[in-house]
Write an enzyme that holds these catalytic residues in place. Structure first.
Site, PDB file in Angstrom:
ATOM      1  N   LYS A  71     -42.263  18.421  -5.519  1.00  0.00           N
ATOM      2  CA  LYS A  71     -41.129  17.677  -4.965  1.00  0.00           C
ATOM      3  C   LYS A  71     -39.993  18.621  -4.646  1.00  0.00           C
ATOM      4  O   LYS A  71     -39.661  19.432  -5.513  1.00  0.00           O
ATOM      5  CB  LYS A  71     -40.689  16.657  -6.007  1.00  0.00           C
ATOM      6  CG  LYS A  71     -39.489  15.837  -5.624  1.00  0.00           C
ATOM      7  CD  LYS A  71     -39.128  14.916  -6.726  1.00  0.00           C
ATOM      8  CE  LYS A  71     -37.813  14.254  -6.368  1.00  0.00           C
ATOM      9  NZ  LYS A  71     -37.192  13.632  -7.496  1.00  0.00           N
ATOM     10  N   LYS A 129     -40.648  20.545  -9.600  1.00  0.00           N
ATOM     11  CA  LYS A 129     -39.529  19.847  -8.964  1.00  0.00           C
ATOM     12  C   LYS A 129     -38.396  20.833  -8.736  1.00  0.00           C
ATOM     13  O   LYS A 129     -37.890  21.442  -9.678  1.00  0.00           O
ATOM     14  CB  LYS A 129     -39.066  18.688  -9.846  1.00  0.00           C
ATOM     15  CG  LYS A 129     -37.836  17.990  -9.270  1.00  0.00           C
ATOM     16  CD  LYS A 129     -37.476  16.745 -10.034  1.00  0.00           C
ATOM     17  CE  LYS A 129     -36.195  16.146  -9.486  1.00  0.00           C
ATOM     18  NZ  LYS A 129     -35.805  14.937 -10.219  1.00  0.00           N
TER      19      LYS A 129
HETATM   20  N1  LIG Z   1     -34.331  11.971 -11.999  1.00  0.00           N
HETATM   21  C1  LIG Z   1     -33.778  12.197 -10.793  1.00  0.00           C
HETATM   22  C2  LIG Z   1     -34.588  11.971  -9.583  1.00  0.00           C
HETATM   23  N2  LIG Z   1     -35.777  11.281  -9.514  1.00  0.00           N
HETATM   24  C3  LIG Z   1     -36.161  11.270  -8.173  1.00  0.00           C
HETATM   25  C4  LIG Z   1     -35.187  11.968  -7.447  1.00  0.00           C
HETATM   26  C5  LIG Z   1     -35.123  12.227  -5.973  1.00  0.00           C
HETATM   27  C6  LIG Z   1     -35.952  11.390  -5.079  1.00  0.00           C
HETATM   28  C7  LIG Z   1     -35.539  11.397  -3.658  1.00  0.00           C
HETATM   29  O1  LIG Z   1     -34.667  12.179  -3.215  1.00  0.00           O
HETATM   30  O2  LIG Z   1     -36.107  10.594  -2.897  1.00  0.00           O
HETATM   31  C8  LIG Z   1     -34.207  12.403  -8.328  1.00  0.00           C
HETATM   32  C9  LIG Z   1     -32.996  13.132  -7.899  1.00  0.00           C
HETATM   33  C10 LIG Z   1     -32.513  14.283  -8.627  1.00  0.00           C
HETATM   34  O3  LIG Z   1     -33.263  15.016  -9.282  1.00  0.00           O
HETATM   35  O4  LIG Z   1     -31.296  14.494  -8.559  1.00  0.00           O
END
Ligand SMILES: NCc1[nH]cc(CCC(=O)O)c1CC(=O)O
Length: 332
Positions: free
Chosen positions: A256, A202
């Site tokens: 991601k 991520k």
């Molecule tokens: N735990 C945070 C989380 N879980 C999923 C997303 C992003 C998903 C998206 O942008 O559609 C995020 C955002 C972040 O890490 O700030």
């Protein structure tokens, strides 16, 4: 693989492109509703929804409407729904205790879905950000995001979600060691069948902006997430993180964001062969919607092309806000 073809005119690539039948017959990857995990935003209340301006077409739904949505997804052949809670600003705290409250919004919604549509898999988000006053995924003390203390909290959160009936836990927090800690606790507490889809690779991405609006974290976030999420310039590190998470007991792994990181999907699948997912995140969704609203892109065509690209890159499935619309388009 060594692609081989006869010289022209013995080989004419246009022969297999001439009709839809021949094109369909020779298509290498296909897309089906069974490839989708549908992320949804849940808010408190009854029979209501609240549109998210930066994600046109996506609304936060109350639990009863989420149950309806789950029924619709199930009927369309979508195997899983993923819950993200919207927490009122005044309920956010420094200790994030609501995250592991057995009766919090997410856990109540899991139970409601499992009662009404037991067949659909329910996925959760394991991270503190929706509950945290400062918008981070872990505890913050003197500006530092604490790792090991956060992992303890994430374990409590996971157990509460497993208890409520979650099928898939999705740790999106990027703390070190959380998969092993979660797996050990799940085994110890009798949740042997609960699966973990680790957000293993991520990235600290600017594409998450609209999601942070959706869960009410945008106004809260102090600083950035670069001390725990990945540097967009890294690729080998993604493989090391995936190897680490698989060795700690993750059943499935995720890359991601999605479209800008398809190279990582391909490397991940080729290297490990594990069930591999990508998250087509909020910013990717917003870009397509915005261009479509302006008449600059053909929404349905771009939606299906983008989702097919994930399959071609080696993904087994995609978390996508387009899940319902794409499933409908595939059925028609
Ligand atoms: N735990 C945070 C989380 N879980 C999923 C997303 C992003 C998903 C998206 O942008 O559609 C995020 C955002 C972040 O890490 O700030």
């Amino acid at each position: 693989m060594q692609p081989l073809s006869a010289p022209f005119p013995a080989a004419r690539f246009r022969r297999l492109k001439r009709t839809a039948a021949l094109r369909n017959l020779t298509q290498e990857t296909t897309l089906s509703p069974a490839d989708f995990i549908w992320p949804v935003f849940v808010m408190e209340g009854k029979d209501a929804e609240d549109p998210i301006p930066s994600m046109p077409g996506v609304s936060r739904l109350t639990p009863d409407r989420i149950v309806q949505a789950a029924k619709e997804a199930q009927a369309l052949g979508i195997p899983a729904i993923c819950l993200f809670p919207y927490t009122e600003q005044e309920l956010k705290t420094e200790d994030c205790a609501m995250a592991w409250d057995p009766d919090n919004l997410v856990n109540r919604t899991i139970r409601a879905i499992k009662n009404a549509v037991p067949e659909i898999a329910v996925m959760t988000d394991v991270a503190l950000d929706p509950y945290n006053v400062n918008g981070h995924d872990g505890f913050v003390v003197d500006g530092e995001i604490l790792n090991d203390e956060s992992v303890e909290a994430l374990v409590k959160m996971s157990l509460a979600q497993a208890e409520a009936g979650a099928d898939i836990l999705g740790p999106s927090d990027m703390m070190d060691g959380r998969i092993g800690a979660m797996r050990q606790a799940l085994e110890a507490e009798g949740h042997r069948h609960v699966t973990i889809l680790s957000y293993a690779a991520k990235y600290a991405s600017a594409f998450y902006g609209p999601f942070r609006d959706a869960v009410g974290a945008s106004a809260r976030l102090v600083g950035d997430k670069k001390t725990y999420q990945m540097n967009p310039g890294n690729s080998d590190e993604a493989l090391r993180l995936i190897a680490r998470d698989l060795s700690e007991g993750a059943d499935m792994i995720m890359v991601k964001p999605g479209m800008p990181y398809l190279d990582i999907c391909r490397r991940a699948k080729d290297t490990f062969g594990a069930p591999t997912f990508a998250y087509q995140v909020s910013g990717e969704y917003a870009m397509i919607e915005a261009a479509a609203q302006n008449g600059w892109l053909d929404r349905e065509a771009v939606m299906l092309e983008s989702l097919t690209a994930f399959k071609r890159a080696g993904c087994d499935g995609i978390l996508t806000y387009f899940a319902i619309d794409a499933a409908r388009a595939l059925a028609s």
